[in-house]
Design a protein around this motif. Structure first.
Motif, short mmCIF file in Angstrom:
data_model
loop_
_atom_site.label_atom_id
_atom_site.label_comp_id
_atom_site.label_asym_id
_atom_site.label_seq_id
_atom_site.Cartn_x
_atom_site.Cartn_y
_atom_site.Cartn_z
N HIS A 216 -63.13 11.09 35.76
CA HIS A 216 -61.70 10.50 35.34
C HIS A 216 -61.82 9.95 33.93
N VAL A 217 -62.82 9.93 33.54
CA VAL A 217 -62.76 9.15 32.00
C VAL A 217 -63.32 10.02 30.91
N CYS A 218 -62.62 10.20 29.72
CA CYS A 218 -62.93 10.90 28.80
C CYS A 218 -63.08 10.28 27.68
N SER A 219 -63.89 10.41 26.79
CA SER A 219 -63.87 9.90 25.25
C SER A 219 -63.61 10.90 24.32
N VAL A 220 -62.63 10.91 23.48
CA VAL A 220 -62.65 11.98 22.45
C VAL A 220 -62.17 11.37 21.07
N VAL A 221 -62.15 12.10 19.95
CA VAL A 221 -61.33 11.92 18.96
C VAL A 221 -59.87 12.05 19.08
N MET A 222 -59.15 11.13 18.66
CA MET A 222 -57.74 11.02 19.00
C MET A 222 -56.76 11.97 18.52
N THR A 223 -56.74 13.40 18.87
CA THR A 223 -56.02 14.34 18.38
C THR A 223 -55.23 14.94 19.43
N GLU A 224 -53.89 15.44 19.30
CA GLU A 224 -53.21 16.11 20.15
C GLU A 224 -54.02 17.14 21.12
N GLU A 225 -54.86 17.91 20.24
CA GLU A 225 -55.62 19.10 20.89
C GLU A 225 -56.57 18.37 21.95
N ASN A 226 -57.23 17.33 21.53
CA ASN A 226 -58.22 16.74 22.41
C ASN A 226 -57.44 16.26 23.65
N GLY A 227 -56.34 15.79 23.50
CA GLY A 227 -55.58 15.00 24.70
C GLY A 227 -55.06 16.21 25.57
N TYR A 228 -54.84 17.34 25.03
CA TYR A 228 -54.48 18.38 25.77
C TYR A 228 -55.52 18.85 26.46
N ARG A 229 -56.70 19.14 25.92
CA ARG A 229 -58.06 19.45 26.77
C ARG A 229 -58.32 18.55 27.64
N ALA A 230 -58.30 17.34 27.42
CA ALA A 230 -58.68 16.18 28.47
C ALA A 230 -57.81 16.51 29.64
#
Lengths: 340, 340
Positions: A216-230
DNA sequence: CGGCGAAGCCAAAGCGCTTTGGAAGACTCT
DNA sequence: AGAGTCTTCCAAAGCGCTTTGGCTTCGCCG
């Protein structure tokens, strides 16, 4: 018009004129007035290059800009710049950006310090035990960290927002609303801000005997696409979260899209809270479902940092003063009670 | 380690060492090698302040940053910066940002030129007959305009994209698809890029005997909110457009929201094309309906401008060379034939 | 062989400011 | 009156580089 000419036409020595202009005490007030007057009348401005050579001060603040083919500058940076400009504008303080290979910023720091190109620097997006902080600390140039590092045997001056408190409050609210499975879509968890946010969230959960599942936790570069995937990953799994905390508005955009794609709704199926650094071009209240946020103006931070750097340069601020700003929790329609 | 010491330990004069290092011809190759060698070995780096004072060159490029309480820096700026950094990083070229009151940038330009703070400047977001362009032209500092101005009695160097061509193509496509009522949601129409885009669009319409109605064009600051408002206004009026061209991805976000709020659909009820400067954090293919765009990387432009500025500083580039980049038209699902 | 140009080097004069180390004059104090 | 003390100002020495204007030395040519 240089100092020599000005001194000559005032029938004074360069020394006296220089001292008069720079506010030294050993000059007669009457003389000082005459000098100031003549200087203004003739539009005399000391040559900064000469002054630099003589004093070693440049009157500029510096920032080492990490760049690289695979490196994108964070869009937050412009807002920070706006703030910096707000202060610097009225103080004739310039900012020099020294682009550096993101993997080797040390060389650049050493260069700008050795060359005395700037009087002070600021460091942003720090990580725990950030090498840049240790470096500038030993190099002895005035600096301020925007954010916080950790784990040094020395203190340092910084300006940070209460990331932990912000996400603690956000999570507490969600828990109060009956949510039991929260998720976190975080930024790069090697950076302190992300660590603090996760910590705050976990603390709130723990207070109610809950935990944050690994999935339930993810760490990603803050882009729209990454938000979507996460978000898709989170919501498609068994035991999907009923509430999501998200580290940026841009990622939240992706989260909203994912929720819609999955045929779910906010806040009916999932509640959403994101951190808002306050962009003029993207506002949480304008999300299709107005977005609850933890809010702190990064622009104000920029102005404050410029102010403090100026103070440090002129010796008005000293020591390792840390400043932590509280963060507003702004509740809007994107949060609601947990689904039954 | 300064020049004097280095010269002394080589048993040479400062003159010779300086010339050797700076590639002057009147020094024996053997001697030059010795000097270069010793310099590298002892890590000698000429003091930039001293060099500046002696030569008047600073080795930096400048940008006057318009700021103000009501002024927001465009998020495109970071992408441009990334590009600039891409080039500058490997050339030890620094960028100095001089914040200025947006309403009085002239003072700042004069200051940085008079102070010789930078060797060259670039100007962005120019308007027709832009005073900044006229100013730097007369001040005689090397410069490049990112974008185009118009209506001067002199030529100047610039780098621009083919905004007119881009929107011409976009509109032509829409017309071919049967659209008769197009609308334009543009950026600030006092800026040249916006004027060019409108011109391109009108030209394409005119070629088919169509026109752009007064009520079908708007000019706003490019925020999500403004995109939303503009779209609502357009779509709620009688004779609403069936296709919209939009000057930025961020505004397109607002347009999409407006369309959804009105219970309409893309591309069923309205086709949408937007200009994409290529942000890493928001991609047109990730829109709920993949967005057709006119695309041109602003990051590449940043790199190119840095390169050309460097060339101008070193005298490799001269004259008023204008460079116009073509723009890609990328068709995705957001455009379709006009509704019956 | 004398003269001349090129090659290679150097001493010193900037660049325009700050700062050090006085020095002259006025004033105070004993 | 002489010694100290301020006050106010100045000449000159940096800061560390570039560049001007020579000065040698050496090879080449007529």
């Amino acid at each position: 018009m240089n100092l020599k000419q000005l001194a000559h036409m005032l029938a004074l020595s360069q020394t006296t004129v220089s001292r008069a202009l720079n506010g030294y005490p050993e000059v007669n007030e009457e003389t000082r007035r005459r000098v100031m007057d003549a200087a203004k009348r003739h539009g005399y401005r000391p040559n900064p290059s000469a002054r630099r050579l003589a004093t070693g001060k440049s009157g500029m603040i510096g920032y080492v800009l990490p760049t690289g083919a695979a490196v994108d500058i964070d869009p937050h940076f412009v807002e920070f710049l706006s703030g910096l400009g707000d202060y610097a504008r009225s103080h004739e303080l310039d900012l020099v950006l020294s682009p550096a290979d993101a993997d080797d910023q040390e060389t650049t720091y050493r260069r700008i310090v050795a060359n005395r190109q700037v009087d002070a620097v600021y460091i942003s997006s720090p990580r725990p035990a950030d090498r840049r902080v240790a470096l500038v600390n030993t190099l002895g140039i005035p600096f301020i960290v925007h954010g916080r590092s950790e784990g040094f045997d020395f203190d340092y001056p910084y300006l940070d927002i209460d990331n932990e408190g912000a996400f603690h409050e956000a999570a507490r609210l969600l828990v109060q609303l009956g949510h039991r499975r929260l998720a976190l879509i975080n930024g790069d968890d090697r950076e302190t801000f992300a660590i603090h946010r996760e910590r705050g969230l976990r603390r709130a959960l723990a207070a109610s005997g809950l935990t944050l599942g690994d999935r339930h936790v993810c760490s990603v570069v803050m882009t729209e696409e990454n938000g979507y995937r996460a978000a898709r990953r989170l919501l498609e799994q068994d035991g999907a979260p009923t509430a999501i905390a998200c580290s940026s508005l841009i990622m939240a955009l992706g989260v909203v899209r994912a929720v819609r794609d999955l045929g779910l709704s906010i806040p009916g199926d999932v509640s959403l809270i994101a951190h808002d650094d306050v962009f003029p071009w993207l506002k949480p209240e304008n999300f299709s479902v107005p977005l609850s946020t933890t809010r702190s103006s990064i622009r104000l931070a920029g102005a404050r940092i410029a102010e403090r750097l100026a103070a440090r340069i002129s010796g008005l601020e000293e020591g390792a003063r840390g400043e932590v700003w509280p963060v507003d929790l702004v509740v809007r329609a994107s949060v609601a009670g947990a689904p039954a």
